[in-house]
Design an enzyme around this catalytic site. Sequence first.
Site, PDB file in Angstrom:
ATOM      1  N   CYS A 111       0.820  -1.231   0.000  1.00 27.05           N
ATOM      2  CA  CYS A 111       0.000   0.000   0.000  1.00 27.05           C
ATOM      3  C   CYS A 111       0.844   1.268   0.000  1.00 27.05           C
ATOM      4  O   CYS A 111       0.332   2.351  -0.269  1.00 27.05           O
ATOM      5  CB  CYS A 111      -0.937   0.000   1.194  1.00 27.05           C
ATOM      6  SG  CYS A 111      -2.125  -1.344   1.121  1.00 27.05           S
ATOM      7  N   HIS A 234      -3.314   7.390   2.172  1.00 28.05           N
ATOM      8  CA  HIS A 234      -3.707   6.069   1.679  1.00 28.05           C
ATOM      9  C   HIS A 234      -5.071   5.734   2.278  1.00 28.05           C
ATOM     10  O   HIS A 234      -5.338   6.041   3.442  1.00 28.05           O
ATOM     11  CB  HIS A 234      -2.649   5.037   2.099  1.00 28.05           C
ATOM     12  CG  HIS A 234      -3.105   3.622   1.876  1.00 28.05           C
ATOM     13  ND1 HIS A 234      -3.606   3.207   0.656  1.00 28.05           N
ATOM     14  CD2 HIS A 234      -3.157   2.543   2.702  1.00 28.05           C
ATOM     15  CE1 HIS A 234      -3.935   1.928   0.755  1.00 28.05           C
ATOM     16  NE2 HIS A 234      -3.679   1.508   1.981  1.00 28.05           N
ATOM     17  N   ASN A 264     -10.017  -0.059  -0.178  1.00 29.90           N
ATOM     18  CA  ASN A 264      -8.550   0.014  -0.209  1.00 29.90           C
ATOM     19  C   ASN A 264      -8.062  -0.505  -1.566  1.00 29.90           C
ATOM     20  O   ASN A 264      -8.200  -1.690  -1.858  1.00 29.90           O
ATOM     21  CB  ASN A 264      -7.990  -0.824   0.946  1.00 29.90           C
ATOM     22  CG  ASN A 264      -6.480  -0.770   1.037  1.00 29.90           C
ATOM     23  OD1 ASN A 264      -5.811  -0.290   0.120  1.00 29.90           O
ATOM     24  ND2 ASN A 264      -5.939  -1.279   2.133  1.00 29.90           N
TER      25      ASN A 264
HETATM   26  N1  ACO Z   1     -18.415  -8.423   9.062  1.00 24.79           N
HETATM   27  C1  ACO Z   1     -18.845  -8.650  10.324  1.00 24.79           C
HETATM   28  N2  ACO Z   1     -17.998  -8.978  11.324  1.00 24.79           N
HETATM   29  C2  ACO Z   1     -16.675  -9.073  11.022  1.00 24.79           C
HETATM   30  C3  ACO Z   1     -16.176  -8.837   9.729  1.00 24.79           C
HETATM   31  C4  ACO Z   1     -17.109  -8.510   8.717  1.00 24.79           C
HETATM   32  N3  ACO Z   1     -16.766  -8.256   7.449  1.00 24.79           N
HETATM   33  N4  ACO Z   1     -14.843  -9.013   9.737  1.00 24.79           N
HETATM   34  C5  ACO Z   1     -14.493  -9.313  10.991  1.00 24.79           C
HETATM   35  N5  ACO Z   1     -15.599  -9.357  11.792  1.00 24.79           N
HETATM   36  C6  ACO Z   1     -15.701  -9.647  13.222  1.00 24.79           C
HETATM   37  C7  ACO Z   1     -14.500 -10.416  13.736  1.00 24.79           C
HETATM   38  O1  ACO Z   1     -14.674 -11.796  13.521  1.00 24.79           O
HETATM   39  C8  ACO Z   1     -14.515 -10.045  15.208  1.00 24.79           C
HETATM   40  O2  ACO Z   1     -15.483 -10.841  15.865  1.00 24.79           O
HETATM   41  P1  ACO Z   1     -15.203 -11.432  17.346  1.00 24.79           P
HETATM   42  O3  ACO Z   1     -15.052 -10.203  18.218  1.00 24.79           O
HETATM   43  O4  ACO Z   1     -16.424 -12.247  17.619  1.00 24.79           O
HETATM   44  O5  ACO Z   1     -13.924 -12.208  17.221  1.00 24.79           O
HETATM   45  C9  ACO Z   1     -15.037  -8.604  15.225  1.00 24.79           C
HETATM   46  O6  ACO Z   1     -15.658  -8.411  13.954  1.00 24.79           O
HETATM   47  C10 ACO Z   1     -13.947  -7.570  15.437  1.00 24.79           C
HETATM   48  O7  ACO Z   1     -12.849  -7.843  14.560  1.00 24.79           O
HETATM   49  P2  ACO Z   1     -11.578  -6.953  14.521  1.00 24.79           P
HETATM   50  O8  ACO Z   1     -10.622  -7.497  13.505  1.00 24.79           O
HETATM   51  O9  ACO Z   1     -11.046  -6.737  15.912  1.00 24.79           O
HETATM   52  O10 ACO Z   1     -12.193  -5.551  13.997  1.00 24.79           O
HETATM   53  P3  ACO Z   1     -11.511  -4.162  13.841  1.00 24.79           P
HETATM   54  O11 ACO Z   1     -12.325  -3.145  14.533  1.00 24.79           O
HETATM   55  O12 ACO Z   1     -10.035  -4.198  14.140  1.00 24.79           O
HETATM   56  O13 ACO Z   1     -11.676  -3.882  12.261  1.00 24.79           O
HETATM   57  C11 ACO Z   1     -10.303  -3.934  10.264  1.00 24.79           C
HETATM   58  C12 ACO Z   1     -11.071  -4.742  11.321  1.00 24.79           C
HETATM   59  C13 ACO Z   1     -11.309  -3.121   9.513  1.00 24.79           C
HETATM   60  C14 ACO Z   1      -9.587  -4.914   9.348  1.00 24.79           C
HETATM   61  C15 ACO Z   1      -9.294  -2.999  10.936  1.00 24.79           C
HETATM   62  O14 ACO Z   1      -8.568  -3.699  11.916  1.00 24.79           O
HETATM   63  C16 ACO Z   1      -8.296  -2.366   9.957  1.00 24.79           C
HETATM   64  O15 ACO Z   1      -8.641  -1.525   9.145  1.00 24.79           O
HETATM   65  N6  ACO Z   1      -7.008  -2.743  10.079  1.00 24.79           N
HETATM   66  C17 ACO Z   1      -5.919  -2.097   9.290  1.00 24.79           C
HETATM   67  C18 ACO Z   1      -5.919  -2.525   7.849  1.00 24.79           C
HETATM   68  C19 ACO Z   1      -4.755  -1.834   7.154  1.00 24.79           C
HETATM   69  O16 ACO Z   1      -4.529  -0.643   7.292  1.00 24.79           O
HETATM   70  N7  ACO Z   1      -3.965  -2.593   6.432  1.00 24.79           N
HETATM   71  C20 ACO Z   1      -2.775  -1.996   5.831  1.00 24.79           C
HETATM   72  C21 ACO Z   1      -2.921  -1.713   4.427  1.00 24.79           C
HETATM   73  S1  ACO Z   1      -3.359  -3.134   3.462  1.00 24.79           S
HETATM   74  C22 ACO Z   1      -1.957  -3.623   2.526  1.00 24.79           C
HETATM   75  O17 ACO Z   1      -0.860  -3.179   2.730  1.00 24.79           O
HETATM   76  C23 ACO Z   1      -2.175  -4.680   1.513  1.00 24.79           C
END
Ligand code: ACO
Length: 307
Positions: A111, A234, A264
């Site tokens: 990214c 980004h 993204n």
């Molecule tokens: N729909 C419903 N529930 C979901 C989904 C979904 N699509 N995906 C995950 N959940 C659930 C999980 O299973 C979890 O349930 P549990 O509590 O029963 O275990 C709950 O939601 C919370 O999951 P988290 O992963 O803790 O959610 P979070 O608030 O952290 O959001 C996210 C997830 C959106 C991925 C976030 O962590 C994020 O944006 N992370 C950074 C991503 C990023 O910047 N990546 C870098 C760039 S990408 C690259 O370089 C290729």
Amino acid sequence: MYSRIIGTGSYLPKKILTNKNLESMVDTTDEWIVERTGIKQRHIAEDTESTSSMAINASIDAIESSGISSKDIDLVIVATTTPDQIFPSTACIVQNKLNIVAPAFDVQAACTGFIYALSVADNYIRTGMSKNILVIGSEKYSNLLDWNDRSTCVLFGDGAGAVILSADSSQGIISSHIHADGQYNDLLSVENNQIKMKGNEVFKVAVNTLSKLVDETLLNNNMDKTSIDWLVPHQANLRIIKAAAKKLSLPLDQVVITVDNHANTSAASIPLALNEAVKDGRIKEDQVLLLEAFGSGFTWGSVLLRY
Ligand code: ACO
């Protein structure tokens, strides 16, 4: 010599996948996706569309808006993690299809790829080795997604953005800052051609790292945060973008946000956002822009420029 952006362009596939569409594919809801990420929809490439075809369309748009001819381009750099093939590079495919006679290569920093590519291009211009560089970010992430994994498939989209960087004696890129730390590679990687991510752990590192990056960029130029007119981040997650804006005390109407419509798009997200705000007249000549990104590797980086 400065590297000045004299043209921008973009390409988004026509096919749109909304959060509602995803509700019928995996166990998710529009509400969860919007609340956790800010994403409402993403564009998905057809089988006939590739990273190179999207890059070519974005490049044609950027060249047209720059006023130069493709004959004047003396370097082509494509930032991508999703090349059509391992080789030839996507940059060589673009160079050939656009009849550009110039060296061409790809940069891979997930990214952060477009920031890395701008940093490389800036150094070619500063040293006098190039005068007009086509810099592209193009990605077809739909190929890398496990459409049964709700934790990743809702986050990404396809698209391409491009800029023409040109040597200018008065203004352009003020500084670029690129970093990498490979110790975190188990938190975000591609295994068996599918994205694996420990999202909440990546989230914490991203917010902390981007905050330090803002400080580093301003300090390096002896500038105060009030000098920034636009943050062009980004587009991974609206909550990460809001944290960076808060660090800069910038209201959200000085932040270019496209994550709601594009999701993204990895290395394409910054040039897509930049093109949107340039073309709709929000970004104006002489304004100061801070571009920043964080991605797999981990890699992260920023570019400060006077537009
Ligand atoms: N729909 C419903 N529930 C979901 C989904 C979904 N699509 N995906 C995950 N959940 C659930 C999980 O299973 C979890 O349930 P549990 O509590 O029963 O275990 C709950 O939601 C919370 O999951 P988290 O992963 O803790 O959610 P979070 O608030 O952290 O959001 C996210 C997830 C959106 C991925 C976030 O962590 C994020 O944006 N992370 C950074 C991503 C990023 O910047 N990546 C870098 C760039 S990408 C690259 O370089 C290729």
